[in-house]
Structure formats: C-alpha cells, structure tokens
Design a protein around this motif. Structure first.
Motif, PDB file in Angstrom:
ATOM      1  N   LYS A 415       0.811  -1.219   0.000  1.00  0.00           N
ATOM      2  CA  LYS A 415       0.000   0.000   0.000  1.00  0.00           C
ATOM      3  C   LYS A 415       0.846   1.272   0.000  1.00  0.00           C
ATOM      4  O   LYS A 415       0.324   2.373  -0.192  1.00  0.00           O
ATOM      5  CB  LYS A 415      -0.920   0.007   1.228  1.00  0.00           C
ATOM      6  N   GLU A 416       2.154   1.152   0.216  1.00  0.00           N
ATOM      7  CA  GLU A 416       3.009   2.321   0.348  1.00  0.00           C
ATOM      8  C   GLU A 416       3.070   3.108  -0.975  1.00  0.00           C
ATOM      9  O   GLU A 416       3.225   2.533  -2.055  1.00  0.00           O
ATOM     10  CB  GLU A 416       4.410   1.894   0.779  1.00  0.00           C
ATOM     11  N   LEU A 417       2.956   4.426  -0.854  1.00  0.00           N
ATOM     12  CA  LEU A 417       2.900   5.275  -2.043  1.00  0.00           C
ATOM     13  C   LEU A 417       4.207   5.292  -2.820  1.00  0.00           C
ATOM     14  O   LEU A 417       4.216   5.557  -4.026  1.00  0.00           O
ATOM     15  CB  LEU A 417       2.513   6.702  -1.639  1.00  0.00           C
ATOM     16  N   ASP A 418       5.321   5.025  -2.156  1.00  0.00           N
ATOM     17  CA  ASP A 418       6.611   5.050  -2.848  1.00  0.00           C
ATOM     18  C   ASP A 418       7.115   3.646  -3.186  1.00  0.00           C
ATOM     19  O   ASP A 418       8.291   3.460  -3.468  1.00  0.00           O
ATOM     20  CB  ASP A 418       7.656   5.794  -2.004  1.00  0.00           C
ATOM     21  N   ARG A 419       6.233   2.668  -3.144  1.00  0.00           N
ATOM     22  CA  ARG A 419       6.619   1.294  -3.479  1.00  0.00           C
ATOM     23  C   ARG A 419       7.234   1.232  -4.877  1.00  0.00           C
ATOM     24  O   ARG A 419       6.726   1.827  -5.827  1.00  0.00           O
ATOM     25  CB  ARG A 419       5.366   0.409  -3.425  1.00  0.00           C
ATOM     26  N   ASP A 420       8.288   0.463  -5.007  1.00  0.00           N
ATOM     27  CA  ASP A 420       8.972   0.351  -6.289  1.00  0.00           C
ATOM     28  C   ASP A 420       8.278  -0.682  -7.174  1.00  0.00           C
ATOM     29  O   ASP A 420       7.792  -1.706  -6.697  1.00  0.00           O
ATOM     30  CB  ASP A 420      10.436  -0.060  -6.065  1.00  0.00           C
ATOM     31  N   GLY A 421       8.229  -0.394  -8.472  1.00  0.00           N
ATOM     32  CA  GLY A 421       7.845  -1.395  -9.452  1.00  0.00           C
ATOM     33  C   GLY A 421       6.374  -1.730  -9.482  1.00  0.00           C
ATOM     34  O   GLY A 421       5.505  -0.873  -9.365  1.00  0.00           O
ATOM     35  N   ALA A 422       6.090  -3.030  -9.657  1.00  0.00           N
ATOM     36  CA  ALA A 422       4.719  -3.498  -9.861  1.00  0.00           C
ATOM     37  C   ALA A 422       4.446  -4.702  -8.976  1.00  0.00           C
ATOM     38  O   ALA A 422       5.357  -5.464  -8.641  1.00  0.00           O
ATOM     39  CB  ALA A 422       4.513  -3.852 -11.325  1.00  0.00           C
ATOM     40  N   ILE A 423       3.173  -4.877  -8.618  1.00  0.00           N
ATOM     41  CA  ILE A 423       2.805  -5.909  -7.662  1.00  0.00           C
ATOM     42  C   ILE A 423       1.755  -6.836  -8.242  1.00  0.00           C
ATOM     43  O   ILE A 423       0.786  -6.392  -8.860  1.00  0.00           O
ATOM     44  CB  ILE A 423       2.305  -5.279  -6.347  1.00  0.00           C
ATOM     45  N   LEU A 424       1.961  -8.134  -8.065  1.00  0.00           N
ATOM     46  CA  LEU A 424       0.959  -9.115  -8.458  1.00  0.00           C
ATOM     47  C   LEU A 424      -0.080  -9.233  -7.353  1.00  0.00           C
ATOM     48  O   LEU A 424       0.245  -9.506  -6.202  1.00  0.00           O
ATOM     49  CB  LEU A 424       1.606 -10.480  -8.716  1.00  0.00           C
ATOM     50  N   LEU A 425      -1.312  -9.001  -7.716  1.00  0.00           N
ATOM     51  CA  LEU A 425      -2.437  -9.167  -6.794  1.00  0.00           C
ATOM     52  C   LEU A 425      -3.668  -9.548  -7.613  1.00  0.00           C
ATOM     53  O   LEU A 425      -3.569  -9.859  -8.796  1.00  0.00           O
ATOM     54  CB  LEU A 425      -2.699  -7.875  -5.992  1.00  0.00           C
ATOM     55  N   GLY A 446      -9.308   5.047  -2.946  1.00  0.00           N
ATOM     56  CA  GLY A 446      -8.572   3.846  -2.569  1.00  0.00           C
ATOM     57  C   GLY A 446      -7.064   3.997  -2.603  1.00  0.00           C
ATOM     58  O   GLY A 446      -6.334   3.076  -2.220  1.00  0.00           O
ATOM     59  N   VAL A 447      -6.557   5.152  -3.063  1.00  0.00           N
ATOM     60  CA  VAL A 447      -5.109   5.365  -3.131  1.00  0.00           C
ATOM     61  C   VAL A 447      -4.514   5.282  -1.726  1.00  0.00           C
ATOM     62  O   VAL A 447      -5.021   5.890  -0.785  1.00  0.00           O
ATOM     63  CB  VAL A 447      -4.794   6.727  -3.779  1.00  0.00           C
ATOM     64  N   GLY A 448      -3.450   4.488  -1.600  1.00  0.00           N
ATOM     65  CA  GLY A 448      -2.839   4.270  -0.292  1.00  0.00           C
ATOM     66  C   GLY A 448      -3.551   3.215   0.520  1.00  0.00           C
ATOM     67  O   GLY A 448      -3.140   2.899   1.635  1.00  0.00           O
ATOM     68  N   LYS A 449      -4.597   2.652  -0.074  1.00  0.00           N
ATOM     69  CA  LYS A 449      -5.369   1.600   0.609  1.00  0.00           C
ATOM     70  C   LYS A 449      -5.533   0.430  -0.356  1.00  0.00           C
ATOM     71  O   LYS A 449      -4.568  -0.266  -0.641  1.00  0.00           O
ATOM     72  CB  LYS A 449      -6.717   2.153   1.075  1.00  0.00           C
ATOM     73  N   SER A 450      -6.757   0.237  -0.848  1.00  0.00           N
ATOM     74  CA  SER A 450      -7.039  -0.907  -1.713  1.00  0.00           C
ATOM     75  C   SER A 450      -6.617  -0.682  -3.164  1.00  0.00           C
ATOM     76  O   SER A 450      -6.579  -1.634  -3.944  1.00  0.00           O
ATOM     77  CB  SER A 450      -8.534  -1.239  -1.653  1.00  0.00           C
ATOM     78  N   ASN A 451      -6.316   0.537  -3.544  1.00  0.00           N
ATOM     79  CA  ASN A 451      -5.869   0.868  -4.889  1.00  0.00           C
ATOM     80  C   ASN A 451      -4.352   0.738  -4.947  1.00  0.00           C
ATOM     81  O   ASN A 451      -3.616   1.698  -4.715  1.00  0.00           O
ATOM     82  CB  ASN A 451      -6.316   2.290  -5.247  1.00  0.00           C
ATOM     83  N   ARG A 452      -3.865  -0.464  -5.257  1.00  0.00           N
ATOM     84  CA  ARG A 452      -2.427  -0.732  -5.212  1.00  0.00           C
ATOM     85  C   ARG A 452      -1.671  -0.103  -6.381  1.00  0.00           C
ATOM     86  O   ARG A 452      -0.449  -0.049  -6.367  1.00  0.00           O
ATOM     87  CB  ARG A 452      -2.160  -2.241  -5.181  1.00  0.00           C
ATOM     88  N   ALA A 453      -2.391   0.370  -7.403  1.00  0.00           N
ATOM     89  CA  ALA A 453      -1.730   1.105  -8.481  1.00  0.00           C
ATOM     90  C   ALA A 453      -1.506   2.561  -8.099  1.00  0.00           C
ATOM     91  O   ALA A 453      -0.833   3.299  -8.825  1.00  0.00           O
ATOM     92  CB  ALA A 453      -2.558   1.028  -9.770  1.00  0.00           C
ATOM     93  N   GLN A 454      -2.079   2.989  -6.960  1.00  0.00           N
ATOM     94  CA  GLN A 454      -1.973   4.385  -6.503  1.00  0.00           C
ATOM     95  C   GLN A 454      -2.397   5.330  -7.626  1.00  0.00           C
ATOM     96  O   GLN A 454      -1.819   6.399  -7.817  1.00  0.00           O
ATOM     97  CB  GLN A 454      -0.530   4.694  -6.047  1.00  0.00           C
ATOM     98  N   TRP A 455      -3.428   4.915  -8.351  1.00  0.00           N
ATOM     99  CA  TRP A 455      -3.863   5.605  -9.573  1.00  0.00           C
ATOM    100  C   TRP A 455      -5.108   6.426  -9.297  1.00  0.00           C
ATOM    101  O   TRP A 455      -6.121   5.895  -8.852  1.00  0.00           O
ATOM    102  CB  TRP A 455      -4.143   4.561 -10.642  1.00  0.00           C
ATOM    103  N   CYS A 456      -5.023   7.726  -9.550  1.00  0.00           N
ATOM    104  CA  CYS A 456      -6.188   8.606  -9.395  1.00  0.00           C
ATOM    105  C   CYS A 456      -6.371   9.372 -10.702  1.00  0.00           C
ATOM    106  O   CYS A 456      -5.609  10.296 -11.000  1.00  0.00           O
ATOM    107  CB  CYS A 456      -5.986   9.568  -8.224  1.00  0.00           C
ATOM    108  N   ASN A 457      -7.369   8.952 -11.468  1.00  0.00           N
ATOM    109  CA  ASN A 457      -7.646   9.571 -12.753  1.00  0.00           C
ATOM    110  C   ASN A 457      -8.994  10.270 -12.657  1.00  0.00           C
ATOM    111  O   ASN A 457     -10.014   9.640 -12.374  1.00  0.00           O
ATOM    112  CB  ASN A 457      -7.664   8.501 -13.850  1.00  0.00           C
ATOM    113  N   GLU A 458      -9.022  11.565 -12.893  1.00  0.00           N
ATOM    114  CA  GLU A 458     -10.241  12.354 -12.677  1.00  0.00           C
ATOM    115  C   GLU A 458     -11.397  11.899 -13.570  1.00  0.00           C
ATOM    116  O   GLU A 458     -12.550  11.827 -13.127  1.00  0.00           O
ATOM    117  CB  GLU A 458      -9.949  13.838 -12.910  1.00  0.00           C
ATOM    118  N   GLU A 459     -11.106  11.594 -14.822  1.00  0.00           N
ATOM    119  CA  GLU A 459     -12.166  11.168 -15.739  1.00  0.00           C
ATOM    120  C   GLU A 459     -12.759   9.838 -15.283  1.00  0.00           C
ATOM    121  O   GLU A 459     -13.989   9.675 -15.218  1.00  0.00           O
ATOM    122  CB  GLU A 459     -11.609  11.041 -17.168  1.00  0.00           C
ATOM    123  N   PHE A 460     -11.901   8.883 -14.972  1.00  0.00           N
ATOM    124  CA  PHE A 460     -12.355   7.574 -14.502  1.00  0.00           C
ATOM    125  C   PHE A 460     -13.155   7.712 -13.211  1.00  0.00           C
ATOM    126  O   PHE A 460     -14.247   7.151 -13.064  1.00  0.00           O
ATOM    127  CB  PHE A 460     -11.140   6.667 -14.277  1.00  0.00           C
TER     128      PHE A 460
END
Length: 529
Positions: A415-425, A446-460
C-alpha cells in the motif's frame, strides 16, 4: 500476534484419527489470517477465518448467490430519494464470550453505530487501534457517503447518506461491515488491551473462536446460542497449510475434509480419485499486475502500455493456470454485468513494446515485481507468473528483480505510495456489483489503501462516482463501460487472468456450496456418518 492456544497443531490433527470426523470439520486453508477483525483487512484468507465463521452483518449474501437476505437486520427500507436507509434490527441475538469477557446484553443499535463510527471517525478511540487503515471503508468512499448514523431505538438504525448509493445494502453485506460488540470493545479499552478486539474476536456468528497457533491451526466451536440455523458440526478446524501439494496429500489421507486452491496440474488426478470430489465454478475474479503510477517511469501511461505489450499472457495461462483460466482484458470479470466486450486487449508485441519504451526515453530499466507468497483463486502460482514476466521483460531490455514477503507484510507494504515497481495481486468480487472492482481497486479514494496502483484519474473517478448514484442498472452499466475504456487507455494494471475456482473435498462432506464471492462458508456443511 499472541493469542491463547490450547493444543499444538500436531496434537490437534492427530486427535482427528479417533472418530472426531463425525463432529469436527477440518479445512486445509492456504495461509494465516492477518487478524480477526475483518474491517481492518481485504484478504479472502482473513475473511474466511474471521468474518464468515465468527460474525454477521446487517444483510447477508445467500450462500451460492449474490442475493442479499436479512442478517442482523430483519428488514430495511430505502427512502424515495435514496439518501436514507433504515434498518430494523433482529432481537435476541447473543454475542460470544471468552475468558476476558461475558456479555451483559444482546446485540443492539449501539453495536452497529460503533462498528462503523470507529472506521470513519478519527476521534473514536478505536480508530487507530491495530494500525486501523480501514481499507474498504476508505476505498468505497464511505467517509464522504455516510453523513450520520442515527439510533432511533435499540432495534432501529438510520443511515443518513450524502447522496444515493445504488449498492449500499449489498455493501452492508460485505465482510468489512461485520458487526462487532461495543460492550466488548469498551471492556477491552478499559482493561488497556484494545487490540484484543482483533486478536480474541467476539461476534454473533455460527462459530465461536477458541484458539489460534500462527501458521498452524485455528479452532472454532459451534455457537449453540446462534440466532440462525445452527452449524451442523460441533467444531471447525483450519489446518493452515501453505503448500498446495501438501494440502492435496492431507485430503487424500483423510486429515482434511476440504482444501483451498489446488495446483492446476493436480486437478485431473483429483477428479479421477474416488476418495475426492472436485467442485468447480467460474470465478468472479481478476488477477493483475499493478504498476505504482506515482513513481517514475510508471507514472507515464505509455510506459505502462509498453510493458503490458511485453507480457505474453497466453504463455501465463498455459503454464500457470494450465487450462483453468482465461486471458483478462478488463478489470472486471466477463460474467459481471457492464463488462465491456468491445474493448481490444493490448497485443503481445515485444518489438513494438521495446520501441515504445525507447521513444519515451526509457532504457536500461530495472524494476521489481512483487510475487505473492500464497495461492489465491486468481493466481495459483505468483512466483512462476513473475518468472515468466521476468523473461518477457528481459526481451524488451527491462531487468526484473522478483521480491516477496510474508502475506500480511506483503499486503501492508504494497500500500506504500513510494513502493517500487509493480505488484501481483487480484480480487474476487465481494457483492456482485462492478463498483466493488472499479471503485475499490481503482478509485481515487482507494489510493494508499485498496488501490495498489496508486492511480487517481479524474475522468475515470467521475464516471464511477456518478454510476454509484444512478438507480437504473442500464444507466450504471453505460458509465462503467466508459470507465473501462479509460482504464484500458491509461493502463494502471496489466490485466492477466480470470480463473476457474476448484474446491476438492472428501466424499463425506455434505452441503458445501462454492460461493461466487469467493468465501469458504462452513456453517451449513455437515459430514455423513
């Protein structure tokens, strides 16, 4: 985690050889739970050991379906504007007891209010206990949705919402919404041991907690005061067995009645074994590789697209799933309403992927791929999957290091925002609604929680938030279809697979139902004489 234990696992399992099968149901689980307070976690391994045997929710899912039925609430009513939901609570429901606590009252409205207030109210004394991140509560936008919770009387609770929320009642049937005892919480806080709420659980469910030895065994007893249909066995035992081959051996030997997540390569031999019954069902799930979109160069969608094009998904399906999965192109499974079948998946094209990376100035990239230490329905062998990706990425000039951690630490650190690379989940649906995938896993809340891509897209995010408030499923589906188009264009994940779920068990097991939401539910399961 320190919990009371009564028997070592070897002694516990040895005792099953002396006629205990008639009363004790033994489940070979794939890993240890992170804890026993389901609101704190998101892993199915934890829910199987906590929310399902020990707790109830206001509404429940009828086993084997996504239909909501009364639970601790006998009924509910949604106002015409969709912003007020009134629950009429069941009377006479008893909480469990343990060595530290004996309840003095039945379940009531105070327990409902406490259950949710501790998750959303930073002033609540329990808000930060046990590292309270409340992933579901935050990831599902509950802090913005729930304006207040009102106690009308001991058996009537009103949720006042800031907006209509189409899946609200179904959300109240999810594991994170399991109702805990306020009286027990108050007693443990007064004793200076609030963490006991997570370590020595008290619920209203069909089984009561007896003992836990980490990485070995969990023991439960039938709750004879249960308000619903009593469990058909006297006791339930989780024999924690991370290796799928060992789980198979234990079922063959009669040491376990039911096992989780077989190796795909073993399924055919299981089916041909007269002492094993194999149930199967297409899973409501998705396995994925989530890039950390807040860390360069993964903050560039073109880089993410290029990496996706480097992955040979068919090879992963052939090698890892061995016929028990299909390639995923969307973040929701194809059996779910609003699935956008018109979307074209990223092609496997290493040359184009390499050229795209070079065009974005990405050369000699070194990245980490995180591989889960446990089997999950959406990924039977994360290490092998990571190795195949490592080979694919090497062909486009990307050097991969595979890392892993103990399951609880893996989920926490990912869940860490500075996590390196990519995670299999991956994810198995909790309530049969697209919101449970798209908002929880990919929404801004979900950023920093269940959103492991830490992705926040306004349109989505605007699309999925609007979809929540629509009452028409047809209109909601259109919005979710658009959201899937944005997802595919921006590529915060590489979508890998949807899998078939196999459940091997002994032939004496009666009444087991493969649940579409992935839970392993044992209160309706018996054993033939």
């Amino acid at each position: 985690m320190t919990l009371k234990t009564t028997l070592a696992s070897s002694l516990l399992l040895a005792s099953l050889g002396s006629g205990a099968f008639a009363q004790s149901l033994v489940y070979c689980s794939e890993g240890s739970p992170e804890g026993f307070d389901p609101a704190l976690y998101t892993a199915g391994t934890t829910f199987d050991a906590s929310s399902q045997p020990l707790y109830n929710r206001l509404a429940e899912f009828k086993t084997g379906t996504t239909e909501t039925v009364p639970g601790l609430a006998e009924s509910w009513e949604v106002s015409e504007d969709g912003k007020t939901v009134t629950f009429k609570l069941r009377k006479g429901v008893k909480f469990h007891s343990n060595d530290q606590f004996t309840p003095t009252r039945d379940f009531n409205a105070d327990d409902v209010i406490f259950t949710f207030d501790r998750q959303g109210n930073e002033e609540n004394a329990y808000n930060k206990v046990s590292g309270g991140t409340w992933e579901y509560y935050g990831g599902m936008s509950m802090p913005d949705l729930i304006e207040s919770i009102e106690k009308v009387d001991d058996h009537t609770v009103v949720f006042n919402l800031t907006r209509p929320e189409a899946p609200f009642v179904a959300n109240m049937a999810m594991d994170f919404a399991s109702i805990v005892s306020k009286e027990y919480a108050d007693a443990m806080m007064e004793a200076g041991t609030p963490e006991m709420l997570n370590q020595a659980p008290i619920g209203t469910g069909p089984f009561s907690f007896q003992a836990y030895q980490k990485d070995a065994v969990i023991r439960y007893l039938r709750n004879d005061d249960y308000w619903g249909n009593k469990a058909k066995v006297d006791s339930l035992i989780f024999a924690i067995t991370p290796d799928a081959s060992v789980r198979f051996q234990k079922v063959q030997a009669g040491e376990c009645h039911v096992m989780a997540y077989p190796n795909p390569a073993d399924v055919e031999s299981m089916k041909s074994d007269e002492n094993i019954v194999v149930m199967e069902q297409e899973g409501l799930n998705v396995g994925y590789l989530a890039y950390n979109t807040q860390v360069a160069p993964y903050d560039n969608p073109k880089v993410r697209k290029a990496l996706n094009m480097a992955i040979d998904k068919q090879s992963i399906i052939d090698v890892v799933f061995q016929g028990s999965g299909q390639i995923a192109k969307n973040p929701i499974p194809p059996t779910m309403w609003s699935y956008n079948n018109d979307i074209q998946d990223d092609s496997h094209d290493p040359e184009a992927a390499k050229a795209m990376l070079e065009a974005e100035g990405v050369t000699d990239l070194s990245m980490k791929i995180w591989a889960m230490p446990v089997q999950r329905p959406y990924n039977p062998n994360a290490r092998r999957m990571a190795e195949l990706m490592q080979e694919d990425f090497s062909k486009v000039g990307v050097d991969v290091e595979i890392v892993s951690y103990e399951w609880g630490e893996y989920l926490s650190r990912s869940k860490e925002l500075d996590r390196d690379g990519a995670i299999l989940l991956g994810w198995t649906g909790d309530n049969g609604d697209p919101d449970n995938f798209l908002a929880v896993l990919l929404g801004c809340d979900g950023v920093g929680k269940s959103n492991r891509a830490q992705w926040c897209n306004e349109e989505f995010d605007a699309l999925i938030q609007k979809a929540k408030s629509e009452s028409s499923q047809e209109e909601r589906a259109k919005l979710y279809e658009q959201a899937q188009e944005v997802f595919k264009d921006q590529a915060p994940w590489a979508t890998i697979a949807h899998s078939v779920v196999y459940m091997p068990m002994r032939p004496e097991v009666e009444g087991y139902v493969v649940h579409p939401l992935g839970s392993h539910i044992f209160n309706e399961v018996g054993l033939s004489k």
